[in-house]
Design a protein around this motif. Structure first.
Motif, PDB file in Angstrom:
ATOM      1  N   ARG A  90      -8.617  -7.161  67.886  1.00  0.00           N
ATOM      2  CA  ARG A  90      -8.763  -6.456  66.618  1.00  0.00           C
ATOM      3  C   ARG A  90      -9.957  -5.510  66.692  1.00  0.00           C
ATOM      4  O   ARG A  90     -11.074  -5.925  66.973  1.00  0.00           O
ATOM      5  CB  ARG A  90      -8.970  -7.468  65.482  1.00  0.00           C
ATOM      6  N   PRO A  91      -9.750  -4.204  66.478  1.00  0.00           N
ATOM      7  CA  PRO A  91     -10.861  -3.256  66.572  1.00  0.00           C
ATOM      8  C   PRO A  91     -11.850  -3.460  65.425  1.00  0.00           C
ATOM      9  O   PRO A  91     -11.521  -4.036  64.388  1.00  0.00           O
ATOM     10  CB  PRO A  91     -10.163  -1.898  66.476  1.00  0.00           C
ATOM     11  N   LEU A  92     -13.071  -2.967  65.625  1.00  0.00           N
ATOM     12  CA  LEU A  92     -14.070  -3.038  64.564  1.00  0.00           C
ATOM     13  C   LEU A  92     -13.619  -2.197  63.379  1.00  0.00           C
ATOM     14  O   LEU A  92     -13.046  -1.119  63.543  1.00  0.00           O
ATOM     15  CB  LEU A  92     -15.419  -2.523  65.062  1.00  0.00           C
ATOM     16  N   SER A  93     -13.892  -2.697  62.200  1.00  0.00           N
ATOM     17  CA  SER A  93     -13.569  -1.950  60.992  1.00  0.00           C
ATOM     18  C   SER A  93     -14.496  -0.751  60.864  1.00  0.00           C
ATOM     19  O   SER A  93     -15.535  -0.664  61.521  1.00  0.00           O
ATOM     20  CB  SER A  93     -13.723  -2.848  59.764  1.00  0.00           C
ATOM     21  N   ASP A 128     -22.492 -10.495  60.153  1.00  0.00           N
ATOM     22  CA  ASP A 128     -22.193 -11.699  60.937  1.00  0.00           C
ATOM     23  C   ASP A 128     -21.341 -11.350  62.153  1.00  0.00           C
ATOM     24  O   ASP A 128     -21.566 -11.862  63.260  1.00  0.00           O
ATOM     25  CB  ASP A 128     -21.463 -12.735  60.076  1.00  0.00           C
ATOM     26  N   LEU A 129     -20.351 -10.483  61.961  1.00  0.00           N
ATOM     27  CA  LEU A 129     -19.454 -10.084  63.049  1.00  0.00           C
ATOM     28  C   LEU A 129     -20.221  -9.392  64.173  1.00  0.00           C
ATOM     29  O   LEU A 129     -20.015  -9.676  65.357  1.00  0.00           O
ATOM     30  CB  LEU A 129     -18.361  -9.154  62.503  1.00  0.00           C
TER      31      LEU A 129
END
Length: 218
Positions: A90-93, A128-129
């Motif tokens: 999942r790519p970074l938002s 946190d991510l």
């Protein structure tokens, strides 16, 4: 060449072989202090690393510097051949990319600093991510009311993005052109000088009870 010079050259070659082996075997970049334990305090570690770096210039792998650490990495022009599949696909938002960019260019940055640049609230999960990825860390606490936690980037951030130091970050206009930063940037937002990790005058060390997660004070 006299006997003393020959012995010195032979010792340097042995040190180079040791450094080469240690750096190849390491899964993470190593600093000078760690490398000295393998070659001894009397070795000119800086000169040895430069020599080893020159020997690998133009090869399939290069010796690169990441902050104050060193590592072997695939040559940039061959990186497409050896891309590894990330466990997390999942790519970074957009929020995470913006937050990471702001911290990189404006560190030490608090959560309030990040929100002031983005113009929107920053969720705790975003920070946190980035901390779980190892790209940012809690540095200290700002000497302002509420003593909010300050954040900065890590050597893992430099390594992941192929940077020797923060001075190699792309210009702000490039980031805005790529859509990673808003056009509403404060006048104080500047490309930083290479950062050595030391606390600055407006920061205090972290409290003993600080956790690794997101700080709620702003």
């Amino acid at each position: 060449m006299n006997e003393l010079a020959a012995d010195s050259l032979q010792l340097d070659e042995r040190h180079l072989r040791v450094l080469e082996a240690v750096l190849f075997a390491s899964t993470e970049p190593l600093d000078v202090h760690s490398l000295l334990t393998y070659v001894g305090e009397g070795a000119d570690i800086a000169s040895l690393l430069v020599t080893l770096q020159q020997r690998y210039a133009g090869r399939g792998v290069n010796l690169v510097q990441r902050g104050d650490k060193w590592a072997f990495r695939t040559a940039e022009d061959l990186g497409f051949l050896l891309r590894r599949e990330d466990e997390e696909t999942r790519p970074l938002s957009r929020a995470a990319l913006e937050t990471l960019s702001i911290i990189a260019y404006h560190q030490p940055a608090t959560r309030a600093d990040i929100e002031a640049v983005r113009g929107v609230a920053t969720g705790g999960g975003t920070i946190d991510l980035l901390m779980e990825a190892g790209w940012i860390r809690m540095r200290g606490r700002r000497r302002t009311p509420g003593r909010p936690v300050t954040y900065g980037t890590t050597d893992a951030f430099l390594d992941h993005f192929g940077l020797e130091s923060l001075g190699d970050l792309p210009g702000l206009e490039e980031l805005k052109g790529a859509g990673l930063l808003s056009n509403r940037l404060p006048p104080s937002m500047q490309i930083p000088l290479p950062f050595d990790g030391a606390l600055r005058d407006d920061e205090d060390p972290l409290d003993p009870d600080d956790q690794d997660g997101e700080d709620e004070s702003a």
